[in-house]
Design an enzyme around this catalytic site. Structure first.
Site, mmCIF file in Angstrom:
data_model
loop_
_atom_site.group_PDB
_atom_site.id
_atom_site.type_symbol
_atom_site.label_atom_id
_atom_site.label_comp_id
_atom_site.label_asym_id
_atom_site.label_seq_id
_atom_site.Cartn_x
_atom_site.Cartn_y
_atom_site.Cartn_z
ATOM 1 N N GLU A 193 1.183 -0.491 -5.147
ATOM 2 C CA GLU A 193 0.135 0.501 -5.373
ATOM 3 C C GLU A 193 0.840 1.849 -5.458
ATOM 4 O OE1 GLU A 193 -3.282 3.240 -3.723
ATOM 5 O OE2 GLU A 193 -1.720 2.432 -2.445
ATOM 6 N N ASP A 211 0.818 -1.208 0.000
ATOM 7 C CA ASP A 211 0.000 0.000 0.000
ATOM 8 C C ASP A 211 0.855 1.262 0.000
ATOM 9 O OD1 ASP A 211 -2.672 1.340 0.462
ATOM 10 O OD2 ASP A 211 -1.622 2.006 2.265
#
EC number: 2.4.1.18
Length: 645
Positions: free
Chosen positions: A352, A309
């Site tokens: 990401e 993330d």
């Protein structure tokens, strides 16, 4: 778990060297020492004046179980006899300021159910895995040349019981796995399952990185869930957050009263985007904590991949008015990926990342960050902006649908239609579509058709498969009652047929990461907002022609240039009546006309449906058929490769 006696560990190993089994030292381990059974507690608190273990077993008395400092750099340890699995505990830390603070164990593998915050002694050993067949099959396949369809979900809001309570890890075996199998998803991607205090952080603001959240059961329960996923051929990807953590008092924040896991410099310590603090990725002990954690999830939970993330937030310092790269993070990510792929070369490491940082999916030995996949955020943003635009104005932003092919092969991309795009007032995918009720469904079918035929692996957030009308509500579950409505049932049927077609059609995934797998037929018809292209597999006959119409107009006898095969069949039309469309389909076999068109050797004439996608498959090639220049027919790419894989 092979617990290491701290007194036998070289002083500098954890503090100065790459040590990726730190969970074997730290945490609470059920052991037998000098023929006495008990629990060995070990923790790193470099600026603590004194440390104790407290819990129900000593009535939370700070004075009873003082810990011994075993390295000058702040490793503390204590063996407590005659306590067992299931005991709750915390560390009582006397700070340099003389205060005593209570902290959960950073290496605890289990925790109390929120809102309680204590760690729980749990013996993580002993689960008997049954996924050897899965591992064997996984090693026989190349992840790059296989179909990949990822179902992203939030464990707590996919489905709830009638009384509103959560399904457990074990109960989700019966609820979720058959659903995923029915839809032919190859993987599930679960939003973070590390222990976290606040439900609405969705797990992205964690306190217990080694503890599978107890909201849904025990660590062994989660292992059983993963094991069952593997039994049915489903890979399991976890969201993982190595960039920042929450500031709750019982967690990692100011662990010993001073910045321990976070940066000391306030300018880079604070993460104003989420109200969290950033890990100090330049500190060896923090790197060992995080990389050990990644390997821990791989080794003990048999996870098949991580979606890392907020990589963009890691790569750049968040100092106001500055955009300077964080070399600590760059170095950490490379070290992380090297360690992960040394453990499992078939693992999925997905970044990401919304930046233009180069070589994200290039191996570290070639100068890259070392991931093997990256979310294509640019594609997602451009396509959704295009789809939200009124159809009559789409011709003015035509390039948003073609731009992605200029960089499609610069990285190994996953196309994400993720949770981020259906929350916080952004509307659901269905409700983003302009127009009336029928238009919305037709355009969502069209979007999915384009999604599954564009180069790149696929990811869809839960609810999109049946046209969730409301945006994601994280405190509720999906609107399963929508299946009572005909158009949602049509949408669901269409999605299942589309994903099945994708999986059995090699041209749609075999050359996802090679320019040879894609060729524009016509990328320039902005006036009609029609796009046509070819997807190509390894073999010449493995080719599909795709035509997408992003307006409501219907076109009869529309010419489409095609490779010179004798016939084409329409194998999917999103406007078919069984999917809720108007029925403007091409039922008959399409005979190729040997007249060049769209820079192809031949063409077919088809009906273009409103807001529709049509997929054509060649039936038979002419013997010795040649193009105008005399060469044999072969699909050639006309898109740009930037030298990656």
């Amino acid at each position: 778990m092979n617990v290491i006696n701290c007194e036998e560990v070289k002083r500098d190993e954890f503090h100065t060297e790459k040590y990726y089994e730190s969970y074997n030292i730290f945490g609470a381990h059920v052991v037998t020492e000098d023929e006495i059974q008990g629990v060995r507690f070990t923790v790193w608190a470099p600026h603590a004046k004194a440390m104790s273990v407290v819990g129900d077993f000593n009535e939370w008395d700070y004075e009873q179980h003082k810990m011994l400092q075993v390295t000058e750099e702040g490793i503390w340890s204590l063996f407590i006899p005659h306590i067992e699995e299931g005991e709750i505990y915390k560390y009582a830390i006397e700070t340099l300021a003389g205060d005593v603070i209570l902290k959960a164990d950073p290496y605890a593998v289990y925790a109390e159910v929120r809102p309680n915050t204590a760690s729980v002694v749990f013996d993580i050993k002993g689960y008997e895995w049954n996924d050897k067949n899965w591992n064997r099959k996984k090693k026989k396949k190349s992840i790059y040349k296989e179909a990949m369809t990822v179902y992203e979900l939030h464990f707590g809001s996919w489905k709830k019981k009638e009384d509103g309570t959560l399904y457990s890890y074990r109960e989700m075996v019966e609820e979720l796995i058959p659903y995923v199998v029915e839809h032919q998803f190859t993987h599930i991607e679960i939003m973070p399952l590390v222990e976290h205090p606040y439900d609405r952080s969705w797990g992205y603001q964690g306190t217990g990185y080694y503890a599978a959240t107890s909201r849904f059961g025990t660590p062994h329960d989660l292992m059983h869930f993963v094991d069952e996923c593997h039994k049915y051929g489903i890979g399991v990807i976890l969201d993982w957050v190595p960039g920042h953590f929450c500031k709750d008092a019982h967690g990692l924040y100011l662990f010993d009263g001073t910045p321990t896991y976070e940066y000391k410099d306030k300018d880079v310590q604070e993460n104003p985007v989420w109200g969290t603090v950033n890990f100090d990725l330049g500190k060896r002990e923090v790197r060992n904590f995080l990389i050990s954690n990644a390997l821990f999830w791989m080794r003990y939970f048999h996870i098949d991949g991580f979606r890392v993330d907020a990589v963009a937030n890691m790569l750049y310092w968040n100092k106001e008015g500055q955009e300077q790269s964080n070399e600590h993070a760059v170095s950490f990510l490379r070290e992380l990926n090297e360690a992960v792929f040394a453990e499992d070369e078939d693992f999925l490491m997905t970044a990401e990342d919304s930046t233009a940082w180069p070589l994200v999916t290039t191996p570290t030995y070639e100068g890259g960050l070392g991931f093997n996949y990256k979310w294509n955020m640019g594609w997602m943003n451009d396509v959704l902006k295009y789809m939200e635009c009124a159809p009559e104005y789409r011709k003015h932003i035509h390039e948003k649908m073609t731009f992605s092919l200029l960089y499609a092969y610069s990285e190994n991309f996953i196309l994400p239609l993720s949770h981020d795009e259906v929350v916080h007032g952004k509307k659901s995918l269905l409700n983003k579509m302009p127009g009336d009720y029928w238009d919305k469904f037709a355009q969502l079918r069209l979007l999915y058709g384009y999604f599954f035929t564009h180069p790149g692996k696929k990811l869809l957030f839960m609810g999109g498969e049946f046209g969730q009308f409301d945006e994601w509500k994280d405190l509720e579950d999906l609107d399963w009652n929508l299946h009572d409505f005909e158009m949602h049932r049509y949408m669901h049927d269409y999605f299942k047929e589309l994903i099945a077609l994708y999986k059995r059609s090699k041209p749609l995934w075999q050359l996802d990461h090679s320019p040879e797998g894609f060729q524009w037929i016509d990328a320039n018809n902005n006036e009609q907002s029609i796009f046509s292209f070819i997807r190509q597999g390894d073999k010449q006959e493995d080719a599909l022609v795709i035509v997408c119409n992003f307006t409501k107009a219907t076109y009869e006898n529309y010419k489409v240039g095609v490779p010179d095969f004798e016939y084409y069949n329409e194998i999917l039309n999103s406007d078919a009546q069984q999917y809720g469309g108007s029925g403007q389909v091409n039922k008959k076999r399409l005979k190729t006309i040997l007249e060049p068109y769209h820079n192809q050797a031949a063409h077919v004439e088809i009906t273009i449906p409103p807001f529709g996608v049509s997929i054509l498959r060649p039936v038979k090639t002419r013997k010795g058929s040649k193009k105008q220049d005399g060469s044999k027919t072969k699909v050639r790419s006309n898109v740009t490769s930037r030298g990656k894989r």
